[in-house]
Design an enzyme around this catalytic site. Structure first.
Site, short mmCIF file in Angstrom:
data_model
loop_
_atom_site.label_atom_id
_atom_site.label_comp_id
_atom_site.label_asym_id
_atom_site.label_seq_id
_atom_site.Cartn_x
_atom_site.Cartn_y
_atom_site.Cartn_z
CB CYS A 143 57.95 74.82 -10.16
SG CYS A 143 58.61 75.19 -11.77
NE ARG B 119 55.85 77.27 -4.80
CZ ARG B 119 56.83 77.26 -3.90
NH1 ARG B 119 56.55 77.54 -2.65
NH2 ARG B 119 58.05 76.97 -4.25
CD1 TRP C 250 56.30 81.38 -13.25
CD2 TRP C 250 58.49 81.16 -13.67
NE1 TRP C 250 56.80 82.62 -13.55
CE2 TRP C 250 58.14 82.51 -13.82
CE3 TRP C 250 59.81 80.78 -13.90
CZ2 TRP C 250 59.06 83.49 -14.17
CZ3 TRP C 250 60.73 81.75 -14.26
CH2 TRP C 250 60.33 83.10 -14.39
CG ASN D 233 60.34 74.19 -7.37
OD1 ASN D 233 60.73 74.98 -8.23
ND2 ASN D 233 59.96 74.58 -6.17
N GLY D 234 62.92 73.59 -9.74
CA GLY D 234 64.35 73.92 -9.75
C GLY D 234 64.92 73.82 -11.15
CD GLU E 218 57.29 97.38 -1.73
OE1 GLU E 218 58.32 97.12 -2.35
OE2 GLU E 218 56.34 96.58 -1.58
CE LYS F 13 53.94 95.35 -3.96
NZ LYS F 13 55.12 94.95 -3.35
CD GLU G 251 55.69 93.35 -7.33
OE1 GLU G 251 56.39 92.37 -7.11
OE2 GLU G 251 55.08 93.97 -6.43
CG HIS H 87 71.38 115.72 -11.82
ND1 HIS H 87 72.22 116.75 -12.17
CD2 HIS H 87 71.12 115.87 -10.49
CE1 HIS H 87 72.49 117.48 -11.08
NE2 HIS H 87 71.82 116.97 -10.06
CE LYS I 138 54.25 86.04 -1.55
NZ LYS I 138 54.19 87.51 -1.45
C1 G6P Z 1 59.53 87.86 -5.94
C2 G6P Z 1 58.23 88.36 -5.34
C3 G6P Z 1 58.47 89.68 -4.62
C4 G6P Z 1 59.55 89.51 -3.57
C5 G6P Z 1 60.83 88.93 -4.17
C6 G6P Z 1 61.78 88.48 -3.08
O1 G6P Z 1 59.94 88.70 -6.97
O2 G6P Z 1 57.27 88.54 -6.36
O3 G6P Z 1 57.26 90.11 -3.99
O4 G6P Z 1 59.82 90.74 -2.97
O5 G6P Z 1 60.54 87.77 -4.94
O6 G6P Z 1 61.19 87.41 -2.40
P1 G6P Z 1 61.51 86.98 -0.92
O7 G6P Z 1 60.65 85.80 -0.67
O8 G6P Z 1 62.98 86.65 -0.91
O9 G6P Z 1 61.20 88.13 -0.04
#
Ligand code: G6P
Length: 606
Positions: free
Chosen positions: A2, A27, A75, A101-102, A479, A483, A486, A502, A601
């Site tokens: 949000c 976001r 959101w 937001n929250g 990572e 990627k 996601e 294993h 985000k």
């Molecule tokens: C969300 C984002 C990720 C990020 C994670 C942690 O899931 O989509 O890209 O790595 O949050 O966010 P931060 O802002 O704490 O790095």
């Protein structure tokens, strides 16, 4: 997650609010709305879907009159994403509109109480209780109603409230909220991206504080309603940094920015050939007293921590554990004054990370935050902060955020090893030189892989992709796999190559795609054996290898090359082609790259 915006001025508010919401889109959200006061009424427009739907509905805001307002991108947490649950929410008497937001954790009890008193609820949201509480407590003084309402709320919130008569309030409790000071108009927003087109002068609200905004003034109050003198900070990001600059997607722009972001993060901290951090003053005694490091974070930040663990352990010989913040916070972490807690976060606002940090701090840990957003909650909570200077990161899938986090961890490891007397001058100087060379190497990692687009076109049809590697390669695999999943929605998972037999090897069949990272040379031969194993079971191998190590080319079906750097720095170069691979695969599959489904985000709720 949000986003909220607020505006008080003399021009029409709706267009300003809609533009602000556009800048918060990244976001992550599923509905949007605005409420604008025209002196007599509050005019509301809200829709399921995107800000562009809201803009269409209101003819870019032209239909919604008034000079004071609030806006929201939602959101969904409580109640489905639909027009009714979208914010703003109104009090029954039409006097107040609220964006939030929250999460209001005690909303169920409050809803029960208000329902008994005859208040009718229109939505399934937790937020609506706030609007009715405001109405209940209003006795002619809106500020008092705001304070009384805040005193009833448990949980996390940043709230924007407008009154029919044009008064505008913003409140903060464990959720980001920034006030922007303009000329003849003032603003608030969940993050600076929505403020920078108007002003770079901002005030960071603290938990428990609230503010009243008029066109000419911002007054901040503490929880008891006493005016507080707040410092005005200057934002260094400019508006272009938060725009696409000719790239089709923010993600591609941000991938390309990585050489420059690395430089911005690293170079100012190397003075006369020595690493110096602006906020990490530890005496020798304190430093030698650290016997354990815990790194905590979520998502990619946690995977940056995985790289950091290998590097810190290798150079500093201090045991490092990388802990998911969502787990650590509830585990009664075993910590004492000899534990250094490193908290990594791009946004500085991730709810689980904040909670884990608070828990560990309470138990006596010294905290060092690696954060990108200046003035964010994590930065404020930490004993020491090292900022990553990546600039605003807009694409949900982090790229430059991650690589600058790894850069800081690498520097930190070198710095600590040196201060602990574990590194000789020759090695130290060599690593400093390598840090200076890195921006060029990162550019080469981009340039070397111009063929990735074609590779992605050919390989984008796979439904599941395995990433394998050892040591630092394994950390990068995590990572790389994240990627891909996601943004392309392909099932992708990282496995330690030695662990394959294993269990996971049972899944390998004719045509399975195995991305094998083989840049960590001490274990190169072992990784080659893993390639043999998966190939023997029919796998197709896409190998990632150092550009001057051609041995792998004979074994792999396809390859990606990475420039040679100092081994501990290699993950930063190695991840770039994996980011590009994920990007082009997602593009081939027609995915919404910058705003992947279901993701946010900045995850500001648990
Ligand atoms: C969300 C984002 C990720 C990020 C994670 C942690 O899931 O989509 O890209 O790595 O949050 O966010 P931060 O802002 O704490 O790095």
């Amino acid at each position: 997650m949000c986003g909220i915006v607020g505006f008080s001025g003399t021009r029409e508010a709706a267009a300003v609010l809609i533009d602000g919401l556009r800048r918060l889109e990244y976001r992550g959200y599923d509905s949007a709305g605005i409420a604008v006061a025209d002196g007599e009424n509050i005019n509301v427009a809200k829709v399921k879907g995107y800000v562009k739907n809201l803009a269409e509905l209101t003819h870019d805001g032209a239909d919604i009159k008034g000079t004071v307002g609030v806006g929201h991108t939602r959101w969904a947490t409580h109640g489905a994403p639909n027009d009714i649950n979208a914010h703003p929410h109104m009090s029954s008497d039409g006097r107040f509109a609220v964006v939030h937001n929250g999460i209001i954790e005690n909303y169920a009890l409050l809803r029960q109480e208000l329902t008994k008193k005859g208040y009718k609820f229109a939505s399934d949201t937790d937020t609506e209780v706030v609007a009715h509480l405001l109405e209940m407590y209003y006795d002619g003084d809106a500020k008092r109603a705001v304070m009384k309402t805040a005193s009833r709320l448990e949980g996390s919130y940043s709230l924007g409230v407008i009154c029919r008569d044009g008064r505008l309030f913003a409140m903060r409790e464990q959720s980001p909220l920034i006030l922007g000071l303009g000329v003849g108009e003032n603003y608030f927003a969940s993050d600076v991206a929505a403020l920078v087109p108007h002003t770079k002068n901002v005030i960071y609200l603290e938990d428990g504080e609230f503010a009243e905004l008029t066109p000419d003034s911002i007054t901040v109050y503490d929880v008891r309603g006493r005016a507080v003198d707040k410092p005005v900070s200057r934002v260094t990001w400019d508006v272009e940094a938060a725009e696409k600059g000719g790239y089709e997607h923010f993600m591609l722009k941000e991938i390309m920015e990585q050489p420059a972001c690395f430089k911005a993060t690293v170079e100012p901290r190397i003075k006369d050939g020595r690493i110096e951090f602006e906020s990490f003053e530890l005496s020798d005694e304190e430093l030698h007293g650290i016997n354990r490091i815990i790194i905590t974070a979520c998502g990619s930040a946690g995977y940056a921590g995985q790289v950091g663990r290998y590097v810190i352990e290798e150079l500093c010989r201090i045991p490092v554990a990388v802990e998911l913040a969502s787990e650590l916070r509830y585990r009664g972490p075993i910590i004492d004054g000899h534990t250094l807690l490193i908290v990594i976060s791009q946004s500085g606002e991730t709810a689980d990370t904040i909670a884990a940090m608070r828990e560990c701090k309470q138990r006596g840990a010294r905290t060092l935050a690696i954060v990108n957003v200046v003035g964010s909650t994590i930065a404020k909570l930490a004993d020491h902060v090292i900022y990553t200077w990546a600039g605003p990161e807009i694409a949900v899938a982090t790229t430059k955020g991650y690589t600058t986090q790894v850069a800081v961890l690498d520097m930190l490891a070198i710095y600590l090893a040196d201060r602990l007397g574990l590194m000789d001058k020759e090695r130290y100087d060599k690593l400093i030189e390598a840090l200076h060379d890195m921006p060029g190497k990162l550019q080469r990692a981009i340039d070397l892989n111009r063929n990735i687009k074609k590779l992605a076109k050919r390989l984008c049809g796979h439904n599941d992709i395995y990433f394998i590697g050892r040591n630092l390669d394994y950390a990068v695999c995590m990572e790389g796999a994240l990627k891909l999943k996601e943004i392309s929605y392909i099932f992708a998972e990282a496995y330690a190559a030695g662990e394959l037999k294993h269990g996971t090897i049972a899944l390998i069949e004719q045509g399975s795609l195995v991305v094998t990272l083989a840049c960590y040379e001490p274990l190169f031969e072992k990784t080659m054996s893993n390639i043999e194993e998966v190939k023997a079971r029919g796998a197709q191998v896409l190998a990632v290898s150092l550009e001057d190590n051609r041995q792998i080319l004979k074994k792999a079906d396809d390859f990606i090359l990475v420039p040679r750097t100092e081994p501990i720095l290699n993950p930063i170069a190695e991840v770039i082609p994996l980011q590009l691979f994920a990007y082009y695969v997602a593009k081939e599959r027609g995915c919404d790259i910058d705003k992947p489904k279901n993701l946010a985000k900045s995850v500001t709720v648990e």
